[in-house]
Design a protein around this motif. Structure first.
Motif, PDB file in Angstrom:
ATOM      1  N   VAL A  84       1.045  -1.048   0.148  1.00 42.02           N
ATOM      2  CA  VAL A  84       0.039  -0.079  -0.030  1.00 42.02           C
ATOM      3  C   VAL A  84       0.387   1.089   0.171  1.00 42.02           C
ATOM      4  N   MET A  85      -0.160   1.854  -0.061  1.00 39.16           N
ATOM      5  CA  MET A  85       0.987   3.052  -0.734  1.00 39.16           C
ATOM      6  C   MET A  85       0.601   5.125   0.292  1.00 39.16           C
ATOM      7  N   LEU A  86       1.163   6.203   0.427  1.00 39.08           N
ATOM      8  CA  LEU A  86       0.297   6.414   1.118  1.00 39.08           C
ATOM      9  C   LEU A  86      -0.092   7.959   1.101  1.00 39.08           C
ATOM     10  N   LYS A  87      -1.492   8.272  -0.379  1.00 41.91           N
ATOM     11  CA  LYS A  87      -1.882   9.366   0.302  1.00 41.91           C
ATOM     12  C   LYS A  87      -2.202  10.545   0.452  1.00 41.91           C
ATOM     13  N   CYS A  88      -0.806  11.431   0.019  1.00 41.52           N
ATOM     14  CA  CYS A  88      -0.770  12.851   0.643  1.00 41.52           C
ATOM     15  C   CYS A  88      -2.029  13.418   1.298  1.00 41.52           C
ATOM     16  N   THR A  89      -2.747  14.577   2.592  1.00 36.63           N
ATOM     17  CA  THR A  89      -3.507  14.827   2.841  1.00 36.63           C
ATOM     18  C   THR A  89      -3.399  16.013   2.315  1.00 36.63           C
ATOM     19  N   GLU A  90      -1.966  16.314   1.698  1.00 32.35           N
ATOM     20  CA  GLU A  90      -2.179  18.185   0.801  1.00 32.35           C
ATOM     21  C   GLU A  90      -2.389  18.148  -0.576  1.00 32.35           C
ATOM     22  N   PRO A  94      -0.996   9.469  -4.217  1.00 35.80           N
ATOM     23  CA  PRO A  94       0.508   8.550  -3.647  1.00 35.80           C
ATOM     24  C   PRO A  94       2.054   9.375  -3.461  1.00 35.80           C
ATOM     25  N   THR A  95       1.930   8.583  -2.372  1.00 35.93           N
ATOM     26  CA  THR A  95       3.787   8.946  -2.443  1.00 35.93           C
ATOM     27  C   THR A  95       4.365   8.236  -1.179  1.00 35.93           C
ATOM     28  N   ARG A  96       5.782   8.891  -1.561  1.00 31.31           N
ATOM     29  CA  ARG A  96       6.534   7.797   0.140  1.00 31.31           C
ATOM     30  C   ARG A  96       6.492   8.815   0.877  1.00 31.31           C
ATOM     31  N   VAL A  97       7.333   8.533   2.353  1.00 32.21           N
ATOM     32  CA  VAL A  97       6.694   9.662   3.257  1.00 32.21           C
ATOM     33  C   VAL A  97       8.320   9.750   3.659  1.00 32.21           C
ATOM     34  N   SER A  98       9.287  11.025   4.518  1.00 24.52           N
ATOM     35  CA  SER A  98       9.971  11.050   4.895  1.00 24.52           C
ATOM     36  C   SER A  98      10.504  11.186   6.960  1.00 24.52           C
ATOM     37  N   ARG A  99      10.885  10.838   7.283  1.00 19.79           N
ATOM     38  CA  ARG A  99       9.771  12.274   9.229  1.00 19.79           C
ATOM     39  C   ARG A  99      11.433  12.614   9.126  1.00 19.79           C
ATOM     40  N   CYS A 116       5.582  14.620   3.112  1.00 21.57           N
ATOM     41  CA  CYS A 116       5.789  13.968   1.387  1.00 21.57           C
ATOM     42  C   CYS A 116       7.019  14.269   0.851  1.00 21.57           C
ATOM     43  N   LYS A 117       7.089  12.967   0.525  1.00 23.77           N
ATOM     44  CA  LYS A 117       7.831  13.320  -0.441  1.00 23.77           C
ATOM     45  C   LYS A 117       8.314  14.016  -1.656  1.00 23.77           C
ATOM     46  N   LYS A 118       7.188  13.928  -1.827  1.00 22.55           N
ATOM     47  CA  LYS A 118       6.519  15.365  -3.144  1.00 22.55           C
ATOM     48  C   LYS A 118       6.471  16.357  -3.302  1.00 22.55           C
ATOM     49  N   VAL A 122       3.598  18.805   5.829  1.00 17.54           N
ATOM     50  CA  VAL A 122       3.314  17.449   6.596  1.00 17.54           C
ATOM     51  C   VAL A 122       2.151  17.113   6.619  1.00 17.54           C
ATOM     52  N   ILE A 123       1.696  15.346   6.240  1.00 15.18           N
ATOM     53  CA  ILE A 123       1.395  14.385   6.359  1.00 15.18           C
ATOM     54  C   ILE A 123       0.350  14.784   7.497  1.00 15.18           C
TER      55      ILE A 123
END
Length: 129
Positions: A84-90, A94-99, A116-118, A122-123
């Motif tokens: 599964v791939m997280l969808k950014c709230t902004e 679908p995007t990868r995630v960094s912390r 969000c990597k794109k 902040v998600i």
């Protein structure tokens, strides 16, 4: 035919997952590929998530006395978190995630957030709102 059962890790040793309960995700592999849904439960000990209404199987259950009626029920089964791939709230992509550690709250204390990597925003956590 013996099946291997993956051992559950204690919660403090479990892998950190970038997907949490309440997040909108896109399924990228399997029979439900391309569908979106909301995570109803995250299982970090086994690296899986349960998505509402997706990866549904039919399960035959026996009646148990007066409490439960028997029959065929539909149940959402866990998906591997890598599928599964997280969808950014902004940006709604679908995007990868960094912390990152960013100042948050009234005291502006550095706290870890998912980014969000794109779009590099902040998600937001749906569960904390």
């Amino acid at each position: 035919m013996a099946t291997q059962v993956k051992e559950k890790k204690p919660l403090h040793l479990a892998n950190k997952m970038n997907i949490k309960k309440g997040d909108t995700v896109l399924i990228i592999t399997g029979k439900d590929r391309g569908k979106e849904g909301v995570v109803s439960r995250a299982l970090p000990q086994v690296n899986k998530v349960i998505v509402e209404g997706l990866n549904v199987v039919k399960k035959h259950v026996k009646p148990q006395g007066q409490t439960r009626q028997g029959g065929v029920i539909e149940k959402a089964m866990p998906l591997q978190v890598s599928n599964v791939m997280l969808k950014c709230t902004e940006c709604k992509e679908p995007t990868r995630v960094s912390r990152e550690r960013r100042p948050l709250g009234q005291d502006q204390k550095l706290r870890p957030v998912r980014v969000c990597k794109k779009c590099h925003k902040v998600i937001e956590d749906r569960t904390r709102s």
